[in-house]
Design a protein around this motif. Sequence first.
Motif, short mmCIF file in Angstrom:
data_model
loop_
_atom_site.label_atom_id
_atom_site.label_comp_id
_atom_site.label_asym_id
_atom_site.label_seq_id
_atom_site.Cartn_x
_atom_site.Cartn_y
_atom_site.Cartn_z
N THR A 107 0.74 -1.16 0.03
CA THR A 107 0.13 -0.01 0.07
C THR A 107 0.82 1.27 -0.12
N GLY A 108 1.89 1.44 0.66
CA GLY A 108 2.91 2.44 0.86
C GLY A 108 3.63 2.54 -0.54
N GLN A 109 3.76 1.71 -1.09
CA GLN A 109 4.49 1.78 -2.43
C GLN A 109 3.64 2.19 -3.45
N ILE A 110 2.38 1.66 -3.49
CA ILE A 110 1.29 2.21 -4.36
C ILE A 110 1.25 3.61 -4.17
N TRP A 111 1.05 4.20 -3.20
CA TRP A 111 0.81 5.49 -2.73
C TRP A 111 2.15 6.49 -3.12
N ALA A 112 3.33 5.73 -2.69
CA ALA A 112 4.33 6.45 -3.28
C ALA A 112 4.70 6.73 -4.66
N VAL A 113 4.23 5.77 -5.47
CA VAL A 113 4.28 6.11 -6.98
C VAL A 113 3.11 7.06 -7.36
N PHE A 114 1.90 7.08 -6.79
CA PHE A 114 1.05 8.10 -7.16
C PHE A 114 1.52 9.23 -6.73
N GLY A 115 2.17 9.53 -5.58
CA GLY A 115 2.49 10.71 -5.18
C GLY A 115 3.67 11.26 -5.91
N VAL A 116 4.45 10.39 -6.44
CA VAL A 116 5.61 11.00 -7.38
C VAL A 116 5.09 11.43 -8.72
N VAL A 117 4.06 10.48 -9.23
CA VAL A 117 3.37 11.03 -10.34
C VAL A 117 2.70 12.25 -10.36
N GLY A 118 2.13 12.57 -9.29
CA GLY A 118 1.31 13.69 -8.88
C GLY A 118 2.11 14.91 -8.82
N PHE A 119 3.16 14.77 -8.20
CA PHE A 119 4.35 15.98 -8.09
C PHE A 119 5.02 16.20 -9.56
N VAL A 120 5.23 15.31 -10.27
CA VAL A 120 5.46 15.40 -11.77
C VAL A 120 4.63 16.04 -12.66
N CYS A 121 3.30 15.78 -12.45
CA CYS A 121 2.14 16.60 -13.05
C CYS A 121 2.16 18.03 -12.63
N LEU A 122 2.23 18.15 -11.45
CA LEU A 122 2.19 19.44 -10.79
C LEU A 122 3.58 20.15 -11.32
N ALA A 123 4.48 19.65 -11.60
CA ALA A 123 5.66 20.40 -12.24
C ALA A 123 5.27 20.68 -13.50
N TRP A 124 4.92 19.52 -14.37
CA TRP A 124 4.50 19.81 -15.73
C TRP A 124 3.55 20.91 -15.79
N HIS A 125 2.34 21.02 -14.81
CA HIS A 125 1.48 22.12 -14.97
C HIS A 125 2.02 23.27 -14.76
N LEU A 126 3.00 23.41 -14.15
CA LEU A 126 3.86 25.04 -13.90
C LEU A 126 4.41 25.08 -14.82
N LEU A 127 5.05 24.40 -15.72
CA LEU A 127 5.91 24.82 -16.86
C LEU A 127 5.08 24.80 -18.43
N SER A 128 3.93 24.01 -18.20
CA SER A 128 3.28 24.29 -19.31
C SER A 128 1.57 24.12 -18.93
N VAL A 129 0.64 23.74 -19.83
CA VAL A 129 -0.58 23.74 -19.56
C VAL A 129 -1.09 22.41 -19.66
N LEU A 130 -1.54 22.17 -18.27
CA LEU A 130 -2.25 20.84 -17.85
C LEU A 130 -3.22 21.01 -16.90
N ILE A 131 -4.30 20.31 -17.39
CA ILE A 131 -5.46 20.77 -16.28
C ILE A 131 -5.28 19.80 -15.00
#
Length: 137
Positions: A94-118
Motif C-alpha cells: 500500500t505504501g509503495q502504491i501511494w508513493a508511486v502516485f505521489g511521485v506521479v502527482g508531483f511530476v504532473c504538478l511540475a508539468w502544470h507549472l511549466l506548461s498547460v495541464l488541467i
Amino acid sequence: MEDKRISEKESLELIARMIRETQDNTARYAAYPLLIWGYTTVAISLVVWYFYLQTGVWQINFLWFALPVIAGPLTIFLIGKTRIREQKLHRRVTGQIWAVFGVVGFVCLAWHLLSVLIILFVISLLMGMGLLLRVGM
C-alpha cells in the motif's frame, strides 16, 4: 490462574467471534487515511479553484504542496491512535502504491507549472485510481 476447559463448539465460536471482531476493526480503521487524504485534496482543490478565479494568479497552484504537509502528519497521528496492526506485506505494498502516485502527482504538478495541464482533473484521476487499488487489495 485457573484453567478452564471449553468444548470444541465453544472453542470454534470463540475463534469465529475473534475473527469477526478483527475484520470489523480492520475495515473500520482502514478507511481513515483515505478519508484524511480525500478531504484534504478536496479542500485544497476548492481553495485553489476559488483563489484562481478571484485573482487569476497561477502561483496559487503552489498550494498543492501543502497536501502532503497537512495530510501526512494527520495520517501518522491518526494511525498511531486508532489503527490496529496490519500485515507487513500489505502495509508495504500500500505504501509503495501511494508513493508511486505521489511521485506521479508531483511530476504532473511540475508539468502544470511549466506548461498547460488541467491539474485538478489529473490529480482527481490519480487519487481515484490509487483509492481503487487500495480498496481492491
